[in-house]
Design a protein around this motif. Structure first.
Motif, PDB file in Angstrom:
ATOM      1  N   ILE A  53       0.981  -1.067  -0.036  1.00  0.00           N
ATOM      2  CA  ILE A  53       0.048  -0.002  -0.026  1.00  0.00           C
ATOM      3  C   ILE A  53       0.991   1.226   0.040  1.00  0.00           C
ATOM      4  O   ILE A  53       1.974   1.032   0.761  1.00  0.00           O
ATOM      5  N   GLN A 109       1.029   5.762   0.253  1.00  0.00           N
ATOM      6  CA  GLN A 109       0.492   7.051   0.468  1.00  0.00           C
ATOM      7  C   GLN A 109       1.499   8.192   0.125  1.00  0.00           C
ATOM      8  O   GLN A 109       2.413   8.265   0.760  1.00  0.00           O
ATOM      9  N   LYS A 135      -1.377  12.872   1.421  1.00  0.00           N
ATOM     10  CA  LYS A 135      -2.752  12.074   0.690  1.00  0.00           C
ATOM     11  C   LYS A 135      -3.001  10.781   1.323  1.00  0.00           C
ATOM     12  O   LYS A 135      -2.690  10.362   2.315  1.00  0.00           O
ATOM     13  N   GLY A 136      -3.848  10.180   0.679  1.00  0.00           N
ATOM     14  CA  GLY A 136      -4.601   9.090   1.260  1.00  0.00           C
ATOM     15  C   GLY A 136      -3.848   7.815   0.888  1.00  0.00           C
ATOM     16  O   GLY A 136      -2.969   7.624   0.074  1.00  0.00           O
ATOM     17  N   LEU A 137      -4.468   6.562   1.268  1.00  0.00           N
ATOM     18  CA  LEU A 137      -3.948   5.371   1.031  1.00  0.00           C
ATOM     19  C   LEU A 137      -4.366   4.826  -0.246  1.00  0.00           C
ATOM     20  O   LEU A 137      -5.344   5.059  -0.752  1.00  0.00           O
ATOM     21  N   TRP A 163      -4.283   0.967  -2.553  1.00  0.00           N
ATOM     22  CA  TRP A 163      -3.675  -0.289  -2.830  1.00  0.00           C
ATOM     23  C   TRP A 163      -2.830  -0.613  -3.725  1.00  0.00           C
ATOM     24  O   TRP A 163      -3.286  -0.288  -4.893  1.00  0.00           O
ATOM     25  N   GLU A 192      -1.478  -7.500  -4.025  1.00  0.00           N
ATOM     26  CA  GLU A 192      -1.367  -8.463  -2.981  1.00  0.00           C
ATOM     27  C   GLU A 192      -1.045  -9.812  -3.583  1.00  0.00           C
ATOM     28  O   GLU A 192      -1.263  -9.700  -4.805  1.00  0.00           O
ATOM     29  N   TYR A 195       3.990   1.217   2.180  1.00  0.00           N
ATOM     30  CA  TYR A 195       3.881   0.229   3.397  1.00  0.00           C
ATOM     31  C   TYR A 195       3.593  -1.394   2.742  1.00  0.00           C
ATOM     32  O   TYR A 195       2.659  -1.480   2.077  1.00  0.00           O
ATOM     33  N   PHE A 217      -6.161  -5.650   6.729  1.00  0.00           N
ATOM     34  CA  PHE A 217      -4.786  -5.580   7.134  1.00  0.00           C
ATOM     35  C   PHE A 217      -4.657  -5.370   8.486  1.00  0.00           C
ATOM     36  O   PHE A 217      -4.603  -4.017   9.009  1.00  0.00           O
ATOM     37  N   ASP A 218      -4.346  -6.424   9.085  1.00  0.00           N
ATOM     38  CA  ASP A 218      -4.146  -6.669  10.608  1.00  0.00           C
ATOM     39  C   ASP A 218      -2.634  -6.005  10.766  1.00  0.00           C
ATOM     40  O   ASP A 218      -2.371  -5.709  12.109  1.00  0.00           O
ATOM     41  N   TRP A 264       0.942  -4.058   9.778  1.00  0.00           N
ATOM     42  CA  TRP A 264       1.757  -3.187   8.883  1.00  0.00           C
ATOM     43  C   TRP A 264       3.177  -3.075   9.234  1.00  0.00           C
ATOM     44  O   TRP A 264       3.681  -3.032  10.511  1.00  0.00           O
ATOM     45  N   GLY A 265       4.079  -2.577   8.115  1.00  0.00           N
ATOM     46  CA  GLY A 265       5.451  -2.392   8.282  1.00  0.00           C
ATOM     47  C   GLY A 265       5.380  -0.907   8.546  1.00  0.00           C
ATOM     48  O   GLY A 265       4.390  -0.238   8.890  1.00  0.00           O
ATOM     49  N   GLN A 266       6.667  -0.563   9.026  1.00  0.00           N
ATOM     50  CA  GLN A 266       6.905   0.872   9.560  1.00  0.00           C
ATOM     51  C   GLN A 266       6.781   2.072   8.354  1.00  0.00           C
ATOM     52  O   GLN A 266       6.659   3.213   8.627  1.00  0.00           O
TER      53      GLN A 266
END
Lengths: 117, 110
Positions: free
Chosen positions: A37, A39, A43-45, A47, A50, A94, A104-105, A107-109
């Motif tokens: 994902i 950003q 702005k927003g996310l 996708w 996957e 991300y 999405f449970d 997330w990376g940093q």
């Protein structure tokens, strides 16, 4: 508890290939779907795509011609390649993962990728 | 332009309740589960709600989710200053065959 740690080059020139890797620590790698994902600044996310437990990848139609997501199960890692980057690809990228479709449970940093000549 | 529509901002006083809407269509929210994410400044998003109204372990019951038709709503009660963040809804779009998000809503706790 599953943790994601991501890494890759943060500064690219136009036309180069973006390459990021996400390492998965804890939990069972093979039962999750793994997602990228992004950003753009302020702005927003968005996708990107996957890869599911069976190894099949699905991509955002707007990026499909330039994106490849793959897994290395032996290393519990998955990767993103985005070729022919332009300034419009500048964003915080991300990696994320989960059990359910588009949820999405973990997330990376995040990795800031800047495309500039 | 995001597939899902959220208000750009909402605000409320500490202790009050706020709701954030997320509007879509039959190809996304109408036929798929909705999830909600909280993104505190400078951090990665965090899952707050999944499958429309379920909370992951560790998420307080001040956060709730609901869905009706092609719209979903996130509710937050007992607002705290620490709730100031951007909130995103997300789902699957069966027509695009891709994940989609709302544009995000900035919550200000006055």
């Amino acid at each position: 508890q599953v943790q994601l740690q991501q890494w890759g080059a943060g500064l690219l020139k136009p036309s180069e290939t973006l390459s990021l890797i996400c390492g998965v620590y804890g939990g069972s790698f093979s039962v999750h779907s793994w997602t990228w994902i992004r950003q753009p600044p302020g702005k927003g996310l968005e996708w990107i795509g996957e890869i599911n437990p069976s190894g099949s990848a699905i991509y955002n139609p707007s990026l499909k011609s330039r994106v490849t997501i793959s897994v290395d199960t032996s290393k519990s890692q998955f990767s993103l390649k985005l070729n022919s980057v332009t300034a419009a690809d500048t964003a915080l990228y991300y990696c994320a993962g989960g059990f359910r479709v588009a949820e999405f449970d973990y997330w990376g940093q995040g990795t800031l990728v800047t495309v500039s000549s | 332009q995001s597939v899902l529509t959220q208000p750009p901002s909402v605000s409320a006083a500490p202790g009050q309740k706020v709701t954030i809407s997320c509007s879509g269509s039959s190809s996304d929210i109408g036929n798929n589960y909705v999830s909600w994410y909280q993104q505190l400044p400078g951090t990665a998003p965090k899952l707050l709600i999944y499958e429309n109204n379920k909370r992951p372990s560790g998420i307080p019951d001040r956060f709730s989710g609901s869905k009706s038709g092609t719209s979903a709503t996130l509710g937050i009660t007992g607002l705290q200053t620490g709730d100031e963040a951007d909130y995103y809804c997300g789902t699957w779009d069966s027509s695009l065959n891709a994940g989609v998000f709302g544009g995000g809503t900035k919550l200000t706790v006055l």
